[in-house]
Scaffold this motif. Structure first.
Motif, mmCIF file in Angstrom:
data_model
loop_
_atom_site.group_PDB
_atom_site.id
_atom_site.type_symbol
_atom_site.label_atom_id
_atom_site.label_comp_id
_atom_site.label_asym_id
_atom_site.label_seq_id
_atom_site.Cartn_x
_atom_site.Cartn_y
_atom_site.Cartn_z
ATOM 1 N N TRP A 330 0.838 -1.202 0.000
ATOM 2 C CA TRP A 330 0.000 0.000 0.000
ATOM 3 C C TRP A 330 0.879 1.262 0.000
ATOM 4 C CZ3 TRP A 330 -3.024 -4.030 -0.001
ATOM 5 C CH2 TRP A 330 -4.410 -3.896 -0.147
ATOM 6 N N TYR A 331 1.976 1.229 0.742
ATOM 7 C CA TYR A 331 2.883 2.376 0.801
ATOM 8 C C TYR A 331 3.562 2.598 -0.557
ATOM 9 C CZ TYR A 331 7.023 5.136 1.961
ATOM 10 O OH TYR A 331 8.014 6.095 1.969
ATOM 11 N N VAL A 332 4.072 1.527 -1.167
ATOM 12 C CA VAL A 332 4.711 1.643 -2.474
ATOM 13 C C VAL A 332 3.713 2.153 -3.513
ATOM 14 C CG1 VAL A 332 5.726 0.309 -4.377
ATOM 15 C CG2 VAL A 332 6.494 -0.075 -2.016
ATOM 16 N N ARG A 333 2.497 1.638 -3.458
ATOM 17 C CA ARG A 333 1.449 2.104 -4.381
ATOM 18 C C ARG A 333 1.277 3.619 -4.299
ATOM 19 N NH1 ARG A 333 -4.470 1.376 -2.283
ATOM 20 N NH2 ARG A 333 -3.665 3.144 -1.078
ATOM 21 N N ASP A 334 1.189 4.143 -3.083
ATOM 22 C CA ASP A 334 0.935 5.573 -2.927
ATOM 23 C C ASP A 334 2.137 6.419 -3.320
ATOM 24 O OD1 ASP A 334 -1.579 4.915 -2.159
ATOM 25 O OD2 ASP A 334 -1.358 5.453 -0.046
ATOM 26 N N LEU A 335 3.345 5.867 -3.218
ATOM 27 C CA LEU A 335 4.512 6.559 -3.756
ATOM 28 C C LEU A 335 4.415 6.664 -5.272
ATOM 29 C CD1 LEU A 335 7.468 4.961 -1.723
ATOM 30 C CD2 LEU A 335 6.577 7.292 -1.479
ATOM 31 N N ILE A 336 4.064 5.556 -5.916
ATOM 32 C CA ILE A 336 3.968 5.531 -7.374
ATOM 33 C C ILE A 336 2.834 6.426 -7.865
ATOM 34 C CG2 ILE A 336 3.421 4.041 -9.346
ATOM 35 C CD1 ILE A 336 4.983 1.803 -7.889
ATOM 36 N N LEU A 337 1.722 6.458 -7.128
ATOM 37 C CA LEU A 337 0.592 7.304 -7.518
ATOM 38 C C LEU A 337 0.841 8.775 -7.221
ATOM 39 C CD1 LEU A 337 -2.495 5.163 -6.380
ATOM 40 C CD2 LEU A 337 -1.413 5.282 -8.642
ATOM 41 N N GLY A 338 1.944 9.094 -6.564
ATOM 42 C CA GLY A 338 2.269 10.481 -6.262
ATOM 43 C C GLY A 338 1.542 11.038 -5.057
ATOM 44 N N GLU A 339 0.887 10.166 -4.287
ATOM 45 C CA GLU A 339 0.165 10.621 -3.102
ATOM 46 C C GLU A 339 1.093 10.753 -1.892
ATOM 47 O OE1 GLU A 339 -3.103 7.916 -2.678
ATOM 48 O OE2 GLU A 339 -3.923 8.396 -4.650
ATOM 49 N N LEU A 340 2.253 10.132 -1.976
ATOM 50 C CA LEU A 340 3.311 10.295 -0.982
ATOM 51 C C LEU A 340 4.601 10.595 -1.730
ATOM 52 C CD1 LEU A 340 2.579 7.198 1.309
ATOM 53 C CD2 LEU A 340 2.075 9.591 1.845
ATOM 54 N N THR A 341 5.531 11.240 -1.054
ATOM 55 C CA THR A 341 6.788 11.599 -1.700
ATOM 56 C C THR A 341 7.969 10.972 -0.977
ATOM 57 O OG1 THR A 341 6.949 13.620 -0.375
ATOM 58 C CG2 THR A 341 5.891 13.800 -2.541
ATOM 59 N N ILE A 342 9.038 10.758 -1.729
ATOM 60 C CA ILE A 342 10.276 10.237 -1.176
ATOM 61 C C ILE A 342 11.182 11.425 -0.876
ATOM 62 C CG2 ILE A 342 12.290 8.772 -1.600
ATOM 63 C CD1 ILE A 342 10.570 7.158 -3.530
ATOM 64 N N PRO A 343 11.741 11.502 0.317
ATOM 65 C CA PRO A 343 12.583 12.645 0.661
ATOM 66 C C PRO A 343 13.935 12.604 -0.049
ATOM 67 C CG PRO A 343 12.590 11.052 2.439
ATOM 68 C CD PRO A 343 11.586 10.568 1.438
ATOM 69 N N SER A 344 14.757 13.588 0.222
ATOM 70 C CA SER A 344 16.086 13.681 -0.376
ATOM 71 C C SER A 344 16.959 12.515 0.081
ATOM 72 C CB SER A 344 16.749 14.992 0.041
ATOM 73 O OG SER A 344 17.023 14.968 1.445
ATOM 74 N N PRO A 345 18.034 12.221 -0.664
ATOM 75 C CA PRO A 345 18.929 11.123 -0.267
ATOM 76 C C PRO A 345 19.445 11.256 1.168
ATOM 77 C CG PRO A 345 19.418 11.783 -2.509
ATOM 78 C CD PRO A 345 18.403 12.763 -1.997
ATOM 79 N N SER A 346 19.781 12.459 1.584
ATOM 80 C CA SER A 346 20.297 12.632 2.952
ATOM 81 C C SER A 346 19.211 12.348 3.989
ATOM 82 C CB SER A 346 20.840 14.046 3.137
ATOM 83 O OG SER A 346 19.813 15.009 2.958
ATOM 84 N N GLU A 347 17.982 12.724 3.687
ATOM 85 C CA GLU A 347 16.871 12.454 4.621
ATOM 86 C C GLU A 347 16.542 10.959 4.644
ATOM 87 O OE1 GLU A 347 14.009 16.318 4.671
ATOM 88 O OE2 GLU A 347 14.340 15.405 2.686
ATOM 89 N N GLN A 348 16.665 10.306 3.483
ATOM 90 C CA GLN A 348 16.465 8.853 3.455
ATOM 91 C C GLN A 348 17.496 8.166 4.354
ATOM 92 O OE1 GLN A 348 15.936 6.920 -0.443
ATOM 93 N NE2 GLN A 348 15.555 8.933 -1.328
ATOM 94 N N ARG A 349 18.752 8.576 4.217
ATOM 95 C CA ARG A 349 19.813 7.955 5.011
ATOM 96 C C ARG A 349 19.613 8.222 6.498
ATOM 97 N NH1 ARG A 349 22.406 3.841 6.238
ATOM 98 N NH2 ARG A 349 22.084 3.415 4.051
ATOM 99 N N GLU A 350 19.144 9.402 6.826
ATOM 100 C CA GLU A 350 18.876 9.737 8.225
ATOM 101 C C GLU A 350 17.793 8.818 8.797
ATOM 102 O OE1 GLU A 350 17.336 13.594 10.864
ATOM 103 O OE2 GLU A 350 17.986 13.863 8.793
ATOM 104 N N SER A 351 16.746 8.565 8.002
ATOM 105 C CA SER A 351 15.681 7.673 8.440
ATOM 106 C C SER A 351 16.186 6.242 8.585
ATOM 107 C CB SER A 351 14.518 7.717 7.442
ATOM 108 O OG SER A 351 13.552 6.719 7.727
ATOM 109 N N ILE A 352 16.943 5.769 7.590
ATOM 110 C CA ILE A 352 17.490 4.413 7.650
ATOM 111 C C ILE A 352 18.369 4.244 8.884
ATOM 112 C CG2 ILE A 352 19.053 2.773 6.509
ATOM 113 C CD1 ILE A 352 18.048 3.943 3.812
ATOM 114 N N ASP A 353 19.222 5.219 9.144
ATOM 115 C CA ASP A 353 20.131 5.135 10.288
ATOM 116 C C ASP A 353 19.363 5.109 11.611
ATOM 117 O OD1 ASP A 353 22.395 5.021 8.739
ATOM 118 O OD2 ASP A 353 22.834 7.169 8.871
#
Length: 466
Positions: A330-353
């Motif tokens: 469901w989350y991937v679907r909403d990313l593809i549909l543009g209803e959610l956005t993926i943050p910048s690479p640095s913000e992604q890494r911050e979340s992963i960490d």
């Protein structure tokens, strides 16, 4: 132009993604063109049992590790779909630990109801995927296994739902080449009936070793020995089952253990896990991770850090299964549909960490279950997937672990209450240890319990004497 999405695999993860897009379409949203590539002739992934091992009828590596007499080794109440319950599918309560045919029927029932099979190209294997940075498109090369025809298509997004329990990890042991008996990896195990009156060694101390060993005991193995690397499972094993430390060497049919003990065996089964292996992806896109509950390089556990249009479903080690795949889909679907956005690479890494910091602080199994529950909650809160009581599912998992500690042979006779509907599971008409018929027909039969127990007891007695 309409976006195109490729889904690799039509197992529980791939079906979850198909179902997620179908749910969006039914709510009036426009969805992209979807093509799901499945190398097997039918969907279900691991739950699509086939007698073959090694190479399939098309000359491809066999995907499924499923075996005939497998029953769920965790309560169905912990994996139940939030928007398609067991009550809805079966129309009445069933037991908490169904056999594989029953779980496949449940998976298939939801998928058939959703009319998503039209998106799946069966007997079609993905050979290679390239990504063109100038066009931001993936080129996916596939082969129709029935005709041998190769085809290349372009896609805006690729979703990898092929799982990570199909490519065996096969360690070497000194002298193992001298072992004269039957030697296999758990991936190729297809049934325990042939192990009756055999001395069986299982190398490994995780769920596949535990279950294959108990199944072997149930089917009349003379003895079952587990060899562990880091520590024993520590259950209260019945007479005929024991745990010993890691193998030092083999000399013919005799295995010598690191504590100086030795045993002779007829059969050795390597329950040594699986590898993340994606032969259709270049190294810069393929996930490279040990089997754990939070693989590095995946933002929110699904988005490739190397490419925001590449997603992985079910790449984690799993406590929760089907409903976690749903939350991810469901989350991937909403990313593809543009209803959610993926943050910048640095913000992604911050979340992963931040998630990895929590992951590295895990000390107990309960910590790990709670970690995964929080991860699923985090995803569901972003979408319209129905929220369910994840804390109650965690309590079910802990009760399950307690039941196993009390009696590893009878825990499947316990029942739990559905978190989704409140329905208490029904007790299966025959104790698991006495039930030798795991067919769908037998499972749903309403024959008098006493008669069935007598029949099963007689069959088990005959098998033990055979």
């Amino acid at each position: 132009m309409t976006q195109r999405v490729a889904i690799i695999g039509a197992g529980p993860s791939g079906i979850a993604q198909l179902r997620a897009f179908d749910s969006a379409k039914k709510s009036g949203r426009e969805i992209p063109e979807i093509v799901c590539f499945e190398k097997q002739d039918d969907w279900g992934g691991q739950w699509n049992y086939n007698w073959r091992s090694g190479i399939d009828k098309y000359g491809e590596p066999v995907h499924s590790s499923m075996y005939r007499n497998l029953w769920s080794n965790g309560p169905k109440e912990a994996l139940e779909f939030a928007e398609y319950t067991f009550d809805e599918h079966f129309g009445r309560p069933i037991s908490s630990y169904p056999p594989r045919a029953v779980l496949w029927d449940y998976i298939n029932g939801r998928a058939e109801k959703s009319d998503v099979k039209k998106h799946v190209r069966f007997a079609t294997v993905v050979r290679w995927i390239d990504f063109d940075e100038s066009t931001n498109l993936f080129t996916v090369t596939t082969e129709d296994l029935k005709t041998g025809q190769t085809e290349t298509s372009e896609f805006d997004h690729v979703i990898v739902g092929s799982g990570h329990f199909s490519f065996p990890n096969v360690p070497d042991f000194k002298g193992i080449e001298t072992f004269p008996g039957e030697l296999m990896h758990a991936h190729d195990f297809r049934g325990a009936e042939r192990l009756a009156d055999k001395d069986v060694l299982l190398i490994g101390a995780s769920y596949s070793a535990e279950d294959i060993g108990v199944q072997s005991f149930k089917m009349g193995a003379r003895s079952v020995t587990y060899s562990y690397r880091s520590g024993p499972m520590g259950f209260d094993w019945p007479e005929g089952i024991e745990e010993l430390p890691l193998i030092d060497r083999f000399e013919g049919s005799t295995a010598y253990f690191s504590n100086g003990m030795s045993r002779s065996f007829d059969t050795v089964i390597l329950c040594t896990g699986y590898l993340h292996h994606y032969p259709f992806l270049p190294s810069d896109l393929a996930l490279d991770s040990p089997n754990n509950v939070y693989p590095d390089t995946l933002y929110r556990g699904v988005v490739s850090e190397n490419n925001d249009s590449l997603y992985y479903l079910g790449a984690q080690d799993q406590w929760f299964t089907f409903n976690m795949f749903d939350a991810q889909a469901w989350y991937v679907r909403d990313l593809i549909l543009g209803e959610l956005t993926i943050p910048s690479p640095s913000e992604q890494r911050e979340s992963i960490d931040a998630w990895l910091e929590r992951f590295n602080a895990i000390e107990t199994a309960e910590d790990e279950v709670k970690f995964q529950a929080d991860y699923i909650r985090d995803l569901i809160e972003l979408t319209d997937y129905p929220m369910f009581d994840l804390d109650e599912v965690t309590r079910t998992f802990m009760a399950w672990k307690t039941d196993k500690k009390k009696n590893i042979l009878t825990y499947r006779d316990k029942v739990y209450r559905s978190v989704m509907t409140g329905t208490m599971a029904d007790k299966h008409h025959t104790p698991w240890l006495s039930e030798l018929d795991d067919s769908m027909e037998r499972y749903v039969s309403a024959a008098p319990r006493e008669k069935l127990e007598d029949l099963a007891s007689n069959e088990h007695s005959k098998s033990s004497k055979a």
